[in-house]
Design an enzyme around this catalytic site. Structure first.
Site, PDB file in Angstrom:
ATOM      1  NE  ARG A 103       5.617   8.426   5.369  1.00 20.69           N
ATOM      2  CZ  ARG A 103       6.073   7.979   4.206  1.00 20.69           C
ATOM      3  NH1 ARG A 103       7.338   8.164   3.872  1.00 20.69           N
ATOM      4  NH2 ARG A 103       5.273   7.380   3.373  1.00 20.69           N
ATOM      5  NE  ARG A 143       6.627  12.468   5.074  1.00 22.89           N
ATOM      6  CZ  ARG A 143       6.509  11.968   3.840  1.00 22.89           C
ATOM      7  NH1 ARG A 143       5.313  11.806   3.295  1.00 22.89           N
ATOM      8  NH2 ARG A 143       7.570  11.645   3.135  1.00 22.89           N
ATOM      9  CB  THR A 154       3.584   3.524   1.813  1.00 26.18           C
ATOM     10  OG1 THR A 154       3.839   4.109   3.084  1.00 26.18           O
ATOM     11  CG2 THR A 154       4.533   2.363   1.601  1.00 26.18           C
ATOM     12  CG  HIS A 201      -1.809   2.723   0.818  1.00 23.98           C
ATOM     13  ND1 HIS A 201      -2.135   3.664  -0.110  1.00 23.98           N
ATOM     14  CD2 HIS A 201      -0.767   3.223   1.515  1.00 23.98           C
ATOM     15  CE1 HIS A 201      -1.308   4.687   0.009  1.00 23.98           C
ATOM     16  NE2 HIS A 201      -0.469   4.451   0.985  1.00 23.98           N
TER      17      HIS A 201
HETATM   18  N1  PXP Z   1      -1.101   0.070   5.539  1.00 21.24           N
HETATM   19  C1  PXP Z   1       0.168   0.488   5.330  1.00 21.24           C
HETATM   20  C2  PXP Z   1       1.247  -0.529   5.329  1.00 21.24           C
HETATM   21  C3  PXP Z   1       0.455   1.848   5.139  1.00 21.24           C
HETATM   22  O1  PXP Z   1       1.736   2.235   4.929  1.00 21.24           O
HETATM   23  C4  PXP Z   1      -0.584   2.785   5.218  1.00 21.24           C
HETATM   24  C5  PXP Z   1      -0.284   4.241   5.084  1.00 21.24           C
HETATM   25  O2  PXP Z   1       0.582   4.630   6.100  1.00 21.24           O
HETATM   26  C6  PXP Z   1      -1.885   2.310   5.475  1.00 21.24           C
HETATM   27  C7  PXP Z   1      -2.119   0.946   5.597  1.00 21.24           C
HETATM   28  C8  PXP Z   1      -3.050   3.228   5.605  1.00 21.24           C
HETATM   29  O3  PXP Z   1      -3.326   3.858   4.393  1.00 21.24           O
HETATM   30  P1  PXP Z   1      -4.405   5.016   4.340  1.00 21.24           P
HETATM   31  O4  PXP Z   1      -3.900   6.117   5.223  1.00 21.24           O
HETATM   32  O5  PXP Z   1      -4.468   5.376   2.906  1.00 21.24           O
HETATM   33  O6  PXP Z   1      -5.681   4.436   4.874  1.00 21.24           O
END
Ligand code: PXP
Length: 245
Positions: free
Chosen positions: A46, A50, A102, A191
């Site tokens: 990022r 962070r 995100t 995500h």
């Molecule tokens: N894919 C992408 C593009 C992301 O930005 C993130 C979070 O950084 C993830 C997957 C993973 O998400 P989570 O941490 O909620 O499993």
């Protein structure tokens, strides 16, 4: 068809940075994930650093033997960093400093030139490119017209939906995956996925890769907490034994 499980280890770095200690080390976490069967390691560099910092990505590049996927914004500085460190793949993501995570997909329709420019430079540097987008037709179609050969569907709406809306969100993901495949894009997803809600996403026939982070680290915490307490009990008791000498 196999499905690749990529583990996002950002939150190992979150825990490290909360204290400024050298531990827990994301590189050590990446090796454990690979030994446990992860097909790849994902990190998000990022702009505010962070969690993951530049040095982490450099060290991961030296140690990850499976597949290193770097999530980053489509800025000149990030593209230059990626071209130097050379992860196997870059996933372009939108980024707002104040967001907790995100929150939405990349607006490829609205920022076509910027996304295309960044993707072109990365592909020319020999790095595969994936675009993290919402599961919507215009975004999928626009993505197919860039040099990226993969998209990652944002599963946040599906994961956050109440049970009645879940099937609608799942079919939205399915439709986007099917369209993407028909346009010859590889399809990843991620995500907000947990052990419970990942099952139906993994069942979407076109999905070949999942990126999961927060819930893996959370599960690891609970899986390891009892062992950690027992380890500390033993260490404290060793101190007690020293007193008796
Ligand atoms: N894919 C992408 C593009 C992301 O930005 C993130 C979070 O950084 C993830 C997957 C993973 O998400 P989570 O941490 O909620 O499993």
């Amino acid at each position: 068809m196999a499905i690749r499980l990529h583990v996002n280890i950002d939150h190992v770095a979150t825990l490290r940075n909360a204290r400024g200690t050298p531990y827990p080390d994301p590189v050590e976490a990446a090796l454990m994930c690979e030994r446990a069967g992860a097909d790849g390691i994902t990190v998000h560099l990022r702009e505010d650093r962070r969690h993951i910092v530049d040095r982490d990505v450099e060290r991961l590049r030296e140690t990850v033997g499976t597949w290193l996927n770097l999530e980053m914004a489509a800025t000149d500085a990030m593209v230059a960093f990626a071209a130097r460190v050379r992860p196997d793949m870059v996933t372009l993501v939108p980024e707002r400093r104040e967001e907790r995570t995100t929150e939405g997909g990349l607006d490829v329709v609205g920022h076509r030139a910027a996304v295309e420019g960044a993707a072109r430079k990365l592909v020319d540097a020999g790095i595969a490119v994936s675009l993290f987008i919402d599961p919507d037709e215009p975004q999928v179609r626009a993505s197919a017209e860039t040099p990226a050969r993969q998209i990652e569907l944002h599963t946040g709406d599906y994961c956050g939906a109440r049970s009645l809306a879940r099937p609608t969100e799942l079919s939205r993901l399915g439709r986007a995956a099917s369209l993407a495949r028909s346009l010859e894009l590889d399809v990843a997803a991620g995500h907000g996925l947990t052990r419970a809600n990942v099952v139906e996403v993994a069942a979407i026939p076109q999905v070949v890769e999942l990126n999961i982070g927060h819930a893996v680290v959370a599960d690891a915490l609970f899986g390891g907490l009892a062992r950690a307490v027992k380890g500390f009990r033993a260490a404290v008791d060793r101190g007690l034994a020293l007193r008796a000498r």
